[in-house]
Design a protein around this motif. Structure first.
Motif, PDB file in Angstrom:
ATOM      1  N   GLN B 230       0.829  -1.209   0.000  1.00  0.00           N
ATOM      2  CA  GLN B 230       0.000   0.000   0.000  1.00  0.00           C
ATOM      3  C   GLN B 230       0.861   1.257   0.000  1.00  0.00           C
ATOM      4  O   GLN B 230       0.606   2.203  -0.740  1.00  0.00           O
ATOM      5  CB  GLN B 230      -0.913   0.013   1.225  1.00  0.00           C
ATOM      6  N   THR B 231       1.889   1.253   0.855  1.00  0.00           N
ATOM      7  CA  THR B 231       2.791   2.402   0.922  1.00  0.00           C
ATOM      8  C   THR B 231       3.449   2.643  -0.433  1.00  0.00           C
ATOM      9  O   THR B 231       3.515   3.765  -0.936  1.00  0.00           O
ATOM     10  CB  THR B 231       3.885   2.148   1.979  1.00  0.00           C
ATOM     11  N   LEU B 232       3.905   1.534  -1.011  1.00  0.00           N
ATOM     12  CA  LEU B 232       4.558   1.605  -2.317  1.00  0.00           C
ATOM     13  C   LEU B 232       3.591   2.151  -3.364  1.00  0.00           C
ATOM     14  O   LEU B 232       3.935   3.035  -4.148  1.00  0.00           O
ATOM     15  CB  LEU B 232       5.014   0.190  -2.706  1.00  0.00           C
ATOM     16  N   GLY B 233       2.372   1.623  -3.357  1.00  0.00           N
ATOM     17  CA  GLY B 233       1.364   2.029  -4.331  1.00  0.00           C
ATOM     18  C   GLY B 233       1.080   3.518  -4.242  1.00  0.00           C
ATOM     19  O   GLY B 233       1.016   4.225  -5.254  1.00  0.00           O
ATOM     20  N   THR B 234       0.936   4.021  -2.994  1.00  0.00           N
ATOM     21  CA  THR B 234       0.680   5.443  -2.805  1.00  0.00           C
ATOM     22  C   THR B 234       1.842   6.279  -3.324  1.00  0.00           C
ATOM     23  O   THR B 234       1.654   7.297  -3.995  1.00  0.00           O
ATOM     24  CB  THR B 234       0.468   5.740  -1.307  1.00  0.00           C
ATOM     25  N   ALA B 235       3.067   5.803  -3.049  1.00  0.00           N
ATOM     26  CA  ALA B 235       4.244   6.548  -3.479  1.00  0.00           C
ATOM     27  C   ALA B 235       4.339   6.586  -5.001  1.00  0.00           C
ATOM     28  O   ALA B 235       4.577   7.634  -5.596  1.00  0.00           O
ATOM     29  CB  ALA B 235       5.508   5.906  -2.881  1.00  0.00           C
ATOM     30  N   GLY B 238       1.904   8.838  -6.589  1.00  0.00           N
ATOM     31  CA  GLY B 238       2.276  10.237  -6.455  1.00  0.00           C
ATOM     32  C   GLY B 238       3.239  10.680  -7.547  1.00  0.00           C
ATOM     33  O   GLY B 238       3.231  11.837  -7.958  1.00  0.00           O
ATOM     34  N   VAL B 239       4.050   9.746  -8.020  1.00  0.00           N
ATOM     35  CA  VAL B 239       5.062  10.089  -9.016  1.00  0.00           C
ATOM     36  C   VAL B 239       4.513   9.947 -10.436  1.00  0.00           C
ATOM     37  O   VAL B 239       4.560  10.867 -11.239  1.00  0.00           O
ATOM     38  CB  VAL B 239       6.311   9.184  -8.852  1.00  0.00           C
ATOM     39  N   ALA B 240       3.954   8.740 -10.708  1.00  0.00           N
ATOM     40  CA  ALA B 240       3.490   8.468 -12.069  1.00  0.00           C
ATOM     41  C   ALA B 240       1.976   8.655 -12.150  1.00  0.00           C
ATOM     42  O   ALA B 240       1.234   7.972 -11.477  1.00  0.00           O
ATOM     43  CB  ALA B 240       3.865   7.040 -12.470  1.00  0.00           C
ATOM     44  N   PHE B 243      -0.325   5.670 -13.134  1.00  0.00           N
ATOM     45  CA  PHE B 243      -0.525   4.542 -12.211  1.00  0.00           C
ATOM     46  C   PHE B 243      -1.789   4.768 -11.399  1.00  0.00           C
ATOM     47  O   PHE B 243      -1.831   5.605 -10.506  1.00  0.00           O
ATOM     48  CB  PHE B 243       0.704   4.424 -11.294  1.00  0.00           C
ATOM     49  N   THR B 244      -2.881   4.050 -11.719  1.00  0.00           N
ATOM     50  CA  THR B 244      -4.159   4.322 -11.051  1.00  0.00           C
ATOM     51  C   THR B 244      -4.631   3.166 -10.183  1.00  0.00           C
ATOM     52  O   THR B 244      -5.673   3.255  -9.559  1.00  0.00           O
ATOM     53  CB  THR B 244      -5.249   4.636 -12.089  1.00  0.00           C
ATOM     54  N   THR B 245      -3.883   2.059 -10.168  1.00  0.00           N
ATOM     55  CA  THR B 245      -4.308   0.926  -9.340  1.00  0.00           C
ATOM     56  C   THR B 245      -4.233   1.313  -7.863  1.00  0.00           C
ATOM     57  O   THR B 245      -3.258   1.909  -7.429  1.00  0.00           O
ATOM     58  CB  THR B 245      -3.373  -0.272  -9.563  1.00  0.00           C
ATOM     59  N   SER B 246      -5.289   0.959  -7.093  1.00  0.00           N
ATOM     60  CA  SER B 246      -5.186   1.188  -5.653  1.00  0.00           C
ATOM     61  C   SER B 246      -5.203  -0.159  -4.934  1.00  0.00           C
ATOM     62  O   SER B 246      -5.936  -1.069  -5.301  1.00  0.00           O
ATOM     63  CB  SER B 246      -6.341   2.067  -5.162  1.00  0.00           C
ATOM     64  N   PHE B 247      -4.321  -0.306  -3.938  1.00  0.00           N
ATOM     65  CA  PHE B 247      -4.220  -1.576  -3.219  1.00  0.00           C
ATOM     66  C   PHE B 247      -5.014  -1.499  -1.925  1.00  0.00           C
ATOM     67  O   PHE B 247      -4.945  -0.518  -1.196  1.00  0.00           O
ATOM     68  CB  PHE B 247      -2.754  -1.875  -2.903  1.00  0.00           C
ATOM     69  N   ASN B 248      -5.748  -2.562  -1.628  1.00  0.00           N
ATOM     70  CA  ASN B 248      -6.485  -2.610  -0.372  1.00  0.00           C
ATOM     71  C   ASN B 248      -5.644  -3.242   0.726  1.00  0.00           C
ATOM     72  O   ASN B 248      -4.671  -3.935   0.457  1.00  0.00           O
ATOM     73  CB  ASN B 248      -7.771  -3.415  -0.542  1.00  0.00           C
TER      74      ASN B 248
END
Lengths: 273, 299
Positions: B230-235, B238-240, B243-248
């Protein structure tokens, strides 16, 4: 009117529905320190007693008095006892009084402990944990999953009266080993879930970062390399030990934990994670 | 400020929840549901769920055994949620500062209700002597009054008159006594540990300790992995921008299913050995087959 000694009335579907309705929505309203569920037991079967013995008969008064005596069992199993009771009274009438009183006193204790452990502790623990876990993320769905589970329990409570009435005392012996197996399985799931909860629901971390030379030592990070969630596990182990001490109640333990946490937080040792 | 209609609804719910807990036990008498209701009434469901969840976990192992009074986590949740939202106190701090003290004070009103019902029990004895069936039922149902009022009166009074005091408390905790406010928030995070420890005392931990380790380790590993993703996904998001996938987060229901599978295996094993007649008494063989209908009703 009261010419025959053995009653002739047979319980029908309406009677069972009425008893179940009264049990599910009224059984514990009269709970009091003196005789606990005594008046509740009478209330649940009062219409049926009147039909069995007839209004205004001395037998009816005798049995009404018998059924207001001390009674306390799990309110998830009480209609099992009611069902066995009514099967006896319907057949033997007032002659069954001693049997009924003895059966009630003999069964209420064991049903209380099984019922409390399965329905008042384990099911609320498992479903409460799921509901609470979802709720901390702002999601109320877990609560509704729990409500659905409780509705299934209500169906179970509704059905047991008829089974107990049909099978009588024999039911208790046939049920006992299945219940033992079920309790064992349920406790396994309970223990497993507590382990899972310890790993997810206690969000504290070490805030203490002493300087070693000029470099601050991040204790939490070092601990995470050994075993993540070590601090929550230690806290639960500590409270488990605390609860085993003499004169310790759950309410006292809650306050001790509250005060110790505030102190440790004020000293900068732990913080909310 | 809490509006009169909010006080009215919450007071009614406070009365309903104890009757629900005594009777149908629908889980609408649970702290987490109390938090949901109060949150919705006060206009902040999330805060309500947070406080309700904390209290739910704190009392996880505290059942009403044999008619003993237990701390009233539901009333505590109602007041903590209402005041937290109306005064701006942090939910985690409100659990330790309001919900827990209120819940333990309310043990006294519970005891009062159980005493008051003794009066009705004696009235019922009199009605039995007089063959007054309606009277028996009337005095029995009247028992609902002490129960409901023992929750409604304290909750209603506190909601109506406690607002000013709690607002001052919240201001102090957010400013000059911030250390205490943070401390209470930390305590709120630790309190669920008490519920887990109580539950462990109640369960046969020594017999099933392997499952405790399994539950802890499996969940700890997965929650670390899920948390990091999740942390990685949010980061990354924020950059790309593409990248629209969100992790639960980790699903607790999935963990519960693993636990259920272990329990089901154990259940099958123990009933299989019993039906085989391996252990104990003689007449067990027919019992196992006849009883199919009862087993289906459970769980």
């Amino acid at each position: 009117m009261m010419n025959s000694k053995t009653p002739t009335y047979k319980l029908n579907d309406d009677d069972f529905r009425q008893i179940n309705r009264r049990s599910l929505f009224g059984f514990q309203l009269g709970w009091n320190y003196e005789r606990m569920q005594g008046s509740g037991y009478l209330y649940t079967i009062l219409p049926q007693l009147r039909k069995i013995y007839g209004d205004g008969t001395p037998e009816l008064k005798e049995m009404m008095k018998t059924h207001t005596q001390f009674f306390n069992t799990s309110n998830f199993f009480n209609t099992i006892i009611t069902g066995i009771d009514l099967a006896v009274e319907e057949k033997e009438g007032i002659k069954g009084e001693e049997t009924v009183a003895g059966m009630k006193a003999g069964l209420m204790g064991s049903f209380a402990s099984i019922g409390d452990s399965i329905f008042a502790a384990l099911i609320p623990a498992i479903f409460g944990a799921i509901a609470a876990n979802m709720a901390t993320k702002g999601n109320p769905i877990g609560v509704f999953i729990w409500i659905l589970a409780q509705i299934a329990v209500m169906v179970f409570r509704w059905k047991q009266l008829r089974v107990a009435y049909n099978e009588g005392v024999a039911l208790v012996t046939t049920m006992s080993h299945r219940l033992a197996a079920l309790t064992n399985a349920a406790t396994i799931m309970g223990v497993f879930m507590v382990g899972a909860l310890v790993a997810t629901m206690i969000n504290v971390k070490f805030a203490w970062a002493p300087n070693v030379g000029s470099v601050p030592l991040d204790i939490q990070n070092s601990l995470d390399m050994i075993l993540p969630k070590l601090l929550p596990a230690l806290i639960v182990a500590g409270i488990y030990w605390l609860l085993g001490r003499k004169h310790m109640t759950s309410t006292r333990a809650i306050f001790i934990v509250l005060i110790v946490s505030v102190v440790l937080s004020a000293l900068g040792l732990i913080a909310k994670g | 400020m809490i509006a009169w209609w909010q006080i009215a609804i919450l007071t009614l719910y406070a009365g309903y929840q104890i009757l629900d807990e005594l009777q149908i036990y629908s889980a609408m008498s649970s702290p987490v549901f109390a938090g949901l209701v109060t949150g919705l009434v006060m206009g902040d469901m999330r805060a309500g769920l947070l406080i309700g969840a904390s209290m739910q976990l704190t009392v996880l192992g505290v059942g009403t055994f044999g008619g003993a009074s237990r701390i009233d986590a539901n009333s505590g949740t109602i007041l903590a949620t209402a005041f937290s939202i109306s005064s701006g106190m942090k939910p985690a701090a409100a659990v330790a500062a309001i919900a827990v003290p209120v819940a333990s004070i309310m043990i006294q009103t519970d005891i009062l209700a159980r005493f008051a019902n003794t009066f009705f029990a004696h009235k019922i004895d009199k009605m039995v002597d007089e063959y007054n069936y309606k009277g028996i039922e009337r005095y029995f149902i009247a028992g609902a009054l002490p129960w409901a009022l023992s929750r409604m009166i304290p909750v209603g009074l506190a909601l109506a008159f406690g607002g000013g005091f709690v607002a001052n408390l919240a201001r102090v905790l957010n400013t000059s006594w911030k250390w205490l406010g943070d401390g209470l928030a930390t305590a709120g995070a630790v309190l669920p540990a008490v519920g887990f420890a109580i539950l462990l005392h109640y369960l046969p931990v020594k017999k099933h300790f392997a499952y405790l380790i399994l539950g802890f380790t499996v969940t700890m590993l997965f929650s670390t992995v899920f948390g990091n993703i999740q942390t990685l996904g949010t980061a990354v998001a924020g950059v790309a921008k593409t990248f629209t996938t969100s992790f639960n987060g980790l699903s607790m229901l999935a963990i519960a299913l693993i636990g259920f599978a272990f329990a089901a295996i154990a259940y099958q094993q123990s009933t299989a050995t019993n039906a085989g007649g391996g252990s104990g008494s003689s007449d067990k063989k027919p019992a196992a087959d006849e009883k199919g209908e009862i087993e289906d009703d459970e769980l």
